[in-house]
Design a protein around this motif. Sequence first.
Motif, mmCIF file in Angstrom:
data_model
loop_
_atom_site.group_PDB
_atom_site.id
_atom_site.type_symbol
_atom_site.label_atom_id
_atom_site.label_comp_id
_atom_site.label_asym_id
_atom_site.label_seq_id
_atom_site.Cartn_x
_atom_site.Cartn_y
_atom_site.Cartn_z
ATOM 1 N N GLY A 137 18.120 -36.086 -7.666
ATOM 2 C CA GLY A 137 18.442 -35.285 -6.502
ATOM 3 C C GLY A 137 17.989 -35.936 -5.218
ATOM 4 N N VAL A 138 18.438 -35.353 -4.112
ATOM 5 C CA VAL A 138 18.055 -35.796 -2.770
ATOM 6 C C VAL A 138 17.476 -34.591 -2.043
ATOM 7 C CG1 VAL A 138 18.863 -36.745 -0.584
ATOM 8 C CG2 VAL A 138 19.930 -37.476 -2.724
ATOM 9 N N ILE A 139 16.283 -34.740 -1.477
ATOM 10 C CA ILE A 139 15.704 -33.649 -0.704
ATOM 11 C C ILE A 139 16.464 -33.535 0.618
ATOM 12 C CG2 ILE A 139 13.647 -32.846 0.530
ATOM 13 C CD1 ILE A 139 11.975 -33.988 -1.727
ATOM 14 N N VAL A 140 17.022 -32.355 0.847
ATOM 15 C CA VAL A 140 17.818 -32.104 2.041
ATOM 16 C C VAL A 140 16.954 -31.512 3.146
ATOM 17 C CG1 VAL A 140 19.760 -30.777 2.963
ATOM 18 C CG2 VAL A 140 19.906 -31.768 0.668
ATOM 19 N N GLN A 141 16.002 -30.645 2.737
ATOM 20 C CA GLN A 141 15.221 -29.917 3.732
ATOM 21 C C GLN A 141 13.888 -29.486 3.138
ATOM 22 O OE1 GLN A 141 17.251 -26.433 5.097
ATOM 23 N NE2 GLN A 141 15.771 -25.936 6.687
ATOM 24 N N VAL A 142 12.836 -29.588 3.945
ATOM 25 C CA VAL A 142 11.529 -29.041 3.568
ATOM 26 C C VAL A 142 11.482 -27.607 4.089
ATOM 27 C CG1 VAL A 142 9.033 -29.191 3.868
ATOM 28 C CG2 VAL A 142 10.378 -31.287 3.581
ATOM 29 N N LEU A 143 11.337 -26.647 3.167
ATOM 30 C CA LEU A 143 11.373 -25.237 3.548
ATOM 31 C C LEU A 143 9.996 -24.709 3.946
ATOM 32 C CD1 LEU A 143 13.752 -23.938 0.730
ATOM 33 C CD2 LEU A 143 14.358 -24.607 3.065
ATOM 34 N N SER A 144 8.970 -25.133 3.234
ATOM 35 C CA SER A 144 7.605 -24.703 3.565
ATOM 36 C C SER A 144 6.612 -25.670 2.938
ATOM 37 C CB SER A 144 7.349 -23.275 3.071
ATOM 38 O OG SER A 144 7.416 -23.218 1.655
ATOM 39 N N HIS A 145 5.407 -25.696 3.504
ATOM 40 C CA HIS A 145 4.353 -26.571 2.997
ATOM 41 C C HIS A 145 3.438 -25.784 2.072
ATOM 42 C CE1 HIS A 145 5.579 -29.769 5.649
ATOM 43 N NE2 HIS A 145 5.444 -28.999 6.713
ATOM 44 N N GLY A 146 3.151 -26.349 0.911
ATOM 45 C CA GLY A 146 2.290 -25.679 -0.063
ATOM 46 C C GLY A 146 0.828 -26.019 0.108
ATOM 47 N N ILE A 147 0.543 -27.212 0.618
ATOM 48 C CA ILE A 147 -0.841 -27.643 0.804
ATOM 49 C C ILE A 147 -1.190 -27.575 2.280
ATOM 50 C CG2 ILE A 147 -2.383 -29.652 0.715
ATOM 51 C CD1 ILE A 147 -1.097 -30.433 -1.896
ATOM 52 N N THR A 148 -2.220 -26.820 2.586
ATOM 53 C CA THR A 148 -2.653 -26.698 3.983
ATOM 54 C C THR A 148 -3.972 -27.425 4.224
ATOM 55 O OG1 THR A 148 -3.758 -24.598 3.461
ATOM 56 C CG2 THR A 148 -1.492 -24.482 4.280
ATOM 57 N N GLU A 149 -4.685 -27.762 3.140
ATOM 58 C CA GLU A 149 -5.947 -28.487 3.240
ATOM 59 C C GLU A 149 -5.952 -29.653 2.267
ATOM 60 O OE1 GLU A 149 -9.154 -24.966 4.384
ATOM 61 O OE2 GLU A 149 -8.888 -25.548 2.282
ATOM 62 N N VAL A 150 -6.601 -30.728 2.659
ATOM 63 C CA VAL A 150 -6.730 -31.906 1.799
ATOM 64 C C VAL A 150 -8.207 -32.255 1.695
ATOM 65 C CG1 VAL A 150 -6.254 -34.373 1.581
ATOM 66 C CG2 VAL A 150 -4.438 -32.818 2.298
ATOM 67 N N VAL A 151 -8.663 -32.520 0.481
ATOM 68 C CA VAL A 151 -10.046 -32.926 0.245
ATOM 69 C C VAL A 151 -10.075 -34.432 -0.002
ATOM 70 C CG1 VAL A 151 -12.055 -32.661 -1.257
ATOM 71 C CG2 VAL A 151 -10.633 -30.685 -0.707
ATOM 72 N N GLY A 152 -11.031 -35.107 0.621
ATOM 73 C CA GLY A 152 -11.109 -36.547 0.425
ATOM 74 C C GLY A 152 -12.373 -37.139 1.026
ATOM 75 N N THR A 153 -12.380 -38.456 1.113
ATOM 76 C CA THR A 153 -13.525 -39.197 1.659
ATOM 77 C C THR A 153 -13.212 -39.626 3.080
ATOM 78 O OG1 THR A 153 -14.049 -39.994 -0.562
ATOM 79 C CG2 THR A 153 -15.079 -41.151 1.293
ATOM 80 N N PHE A 154 -14.126 -39.320 3.984
ATOM 81 C CA PHE A 154 -13.922 -39.640 5.397
ATOM 82 C C PHE A 154 -14.322 -41.090 5.685
ATOM 83 C CE2 PHE A 154 -15.364 -39.792 9.865
ATOM 84 C CZ PHE A 154 -14.202 -39.346 10.494
ATOM 85 N N GLU A 155 -13.498 -41.769 6.479
ATOM 86 C CA GLU A 155 -13.795 -43.121 6.958
ATOM 87 C C GLU A 155 -13.636 -43.104 8.475
ATOM 88 O OE1 GLU A 155 -14.760 -45.613 5.072
ATOM 89 O OE2 GLU A 155 -14.419 -44.677 3.100
ATOM 90 N N ARG A 156 -14.638 -43.660 9.160
ATOM 91 C CA ARG A 156 -14.615 -43.621 10.627
ATOM 92 C C ARG A 156 -14.457 -45.021 11.192
ATOM 93 N NH1 ARG A 156 -17.926 -39.580 14.377
ATOM 94 N NH2 ARG A 156 -17.361 -40.404 16.420
ATOM 95 N N SER A 157 -13.578 -45.148 12.194
ATOM 96 C CA SER A 157 -13.455 -46.405 12.940
ATOM 97 C C SER A 157 -13.900 -46.118 14.377
ATOM 98 C CB SER A 157 -12.016 -46.921 12.897
ATOM 99 O OG SER A 157 -11.171 -46.048 13.614
ATOM 100 N N LYS A 158 -13.705 -47.072 15.239
ATOM 101 C CA LYS A 158 -14.218 -46.939 16.605
ATOM 102 C C LYS A 158 -13.534 -45.812 17.376
ATOM 103 C CE LYS A 158 -15.367 -49.802 20.613
ATOM 104 N NZ LYS A 158 -15.299 -51.151 21.227
ATOM 105 N N SER A 159 -12.224 -45.665 17.232
ATOM 106 C CA SER A 159 -11.490 -44.720 18.079
ATOM 107 C C SER A 159 -10.843 -43.560 17.322
ATOM 108 C CB SER A 159 -10.405 -45.473 18.861
ATOM 109 O OG SER A 159 -9.574 -46.194 17.965
ATOM 110 N N PHE A 160 -10.975 -43.524 16.023
ATOM 111 C CA PHE A 160 -10.405 -42.421 15.240
ATOM 112 C C PHE A 160 -11.048 -42.412 13.853
ATOM 113 C CE2 PHE A 160 -7.803 -46.125 14.387
ATOM 114 C CZ PHE A 160 -7.637 -46.092 13.015
ATOM 115 N N GLY A 161 -10.684 -41.426 13.056
ATOM 116 C CA GLY A 161 -11.118 -41.374 11.669
ATOM 117 C C GLY A 161 -9.926 -41.100 10.769
#
Length: 711
Positions: free
Chosen positions: A127-151
């Motif tokens: 199949g081919v995705i035609v449209q995203v109707l809604s998002h199921g994931i609102t939060e993501v858990v992971g490991t933070f990495e920081r650089s000089k101007s963003f993370g």
Amino acid sequence: MDNRSLEEKKKIIYEFICDTRYVPMKQKELAVLLQVEKERRAELAQALEALLAEGKIQLSKRGRYSKAEAKMVTGVFTSHAKGFGFVSVEDQEEDIFIGEDDTKDAFLGDTVQVALKGKSGGKRQEGVIVQVLSHGITEVVGTFERSKSFGFVVPDNQRITRDIFIPLEYTKGAVTGHKVVAEMTDYGAGRKNPEGRITEILGHGNDPGADILSIVRAYQIPMEFPERVLNQAKRNAKPVSEADMQGRLDLRDEVCVTIDGEDAKDLDDAVSVRKEGENYILSVHIADVTNYVQENSALDWEAFLRGTSVYLVDRVIPMLPHSLSNGICSLNAGEDRLTLSCIMTVDPKGKIIDHTIGETVIRVTRRMSYTSVKKILEDRDEAECREYEELVPMFEEMDKLAGLLRRRRRKRGSIDFDFPESKILLDELGLPAEIRPYERNTATRIIEDFMLAANETVAADYYWQAQPFVYRVHEKPDAKRLHKLGLFLQNFGYSLRVGGDEVHPGEIQKLLDRLEGTPEEAMLSRLTLRAMQKAKYSTDCTGHFGLAADQYCHFTSPIRRYPDLQIHRIIKENLRGRLDVGRTEHYETILPQVAKHASETEQRADEAERETEKLKKVEYMEQHIGEIFEGVISGITQYGLYVELSNTVEGLVHVNSLEDDYYEYADDAYELRGQRSKKVYRLGDRVRIRVKGTDRLCRTIDFELALSTGE
């Protein structure tokens, strides 16, 4: 048509049909316009049939061919680390494959609209995705990495294929190495990364418990109870009074015991067995949790939301607050407790010939552990037998009765998948100190047999009363999976008798009996299990295939499973004569959603439990890198050998690490064969491995072969 291949002919015909200059036409008209001679029209028909099967063209009732209109379906997208993905559609057995170029930037968990294409290689729907109707994931858990101007956050979930960009002003003070929760603010498109903001810092990746907490948050499993729920639980957790016992069958003088693991705190079932003539009287008493959790209360809504208690390697996340689950609802020895009881009369052949379901009050005589009962019945431990001298005769009767029930269940075809579970012991820092198989014994089987009998008896009772109910159902295996399994088993000299497109569960059990003790037992048993459907909750009583039961439900664990709690309410209302037309309609309205949500939360809990086990096994083997172990080849693929150690840990010996020869995968025999040496690796072969490395993020373990045990 000329001597072109079928694919070439299909392409020509498809482009011709799609050409807007032509209206839909019949096969004869197509043949004329395509200049196909009369004697070669069979080839045209073959190409048209192939295009129809692939869904590229359609045939009208008047026999005219035209370009197929794209069929649209809606489902949930699951991405893969390699870029492609799948869309699962409710009530559809097979997922839809979505190629890397057809995902339309859909994110893991999105509800999407899909236009169906043909089947890949004639096998899987694409199949081919035609449209995203809604998002199921609102939060993501992971490991933070920081650089000089963003993370940015590197997601723990490998199916989220891109890092989450975090502007500096939204990092909440996180530093490199922190385990964090990021709220999604933009899901990204094209080359743009998804964006988010840090909402919670779970701790540093090396902090004790932070790894498990990350998994809990990733699966969005609620941990802390709201204050009003805790307060309500505390108010309701009052000692049993005389008023509470009014109208109940008083069984406090009956000898009954709880039998659980040593570390169990929520004791929700007690059992008793006595002889009456040649028959057995089996009483299964279940904590009356509904007495303390009223319908539509804050406690009830929280229990519904959670669906089930979650048992992780380092903690239990309960469905109900501890003041109930470990307190007044726990059948503690020597204390009056309110219960719902299923009292069954069982004849000498193991048939349940009579039963009573009622509201009761009990007082547990002794709290027993599986270990103690095993010592009494299996080991005949003198000290243990002296300690529980007055109960030993009852335990012996329990053992006989459980054997009768088990044999009768096996005779009708019930399947027993007896896989060793893992027992993971942690130290004070949350690190795995020991991993060993958690094996069933006489005591665990007694409780299993008694609970199965009660669950089946209650389900049958309410099925024949035609009352609204929540059943535990297990559908028959899919015919395609069965035939595929049957063909595969033939490679090992086994057969599976299938009648038409169905198999009797007894045939599955016969296969498992034949496999017992063989080198390929573990692998073929697991493949057989994967051919089965998943059990779930339903308001329709379609039977339980695995247990060969026409009616089955979950009645015995209302402390930790919401469906059990819900059917206890129905049973009590029915016993009290309150299940009138209005209440019946009420339950018929709410129970489908209860069943659906309970199935979903159960699956969520199972996945979280598996992930924590995998993580702790990786952490355990990190401590043993370079060491040699003996194991059994449990799986073979084109990219290597899976080896399972005696402690249930499994790792991969990658084919590239087999440097003594060039090995090819023989899928017909499920073997790896050396091209030059003719050396063969088969399922069940015992091998010695060296722990090569681990990957916490992917939760994988790499082995390499040491010397074979035969060398």
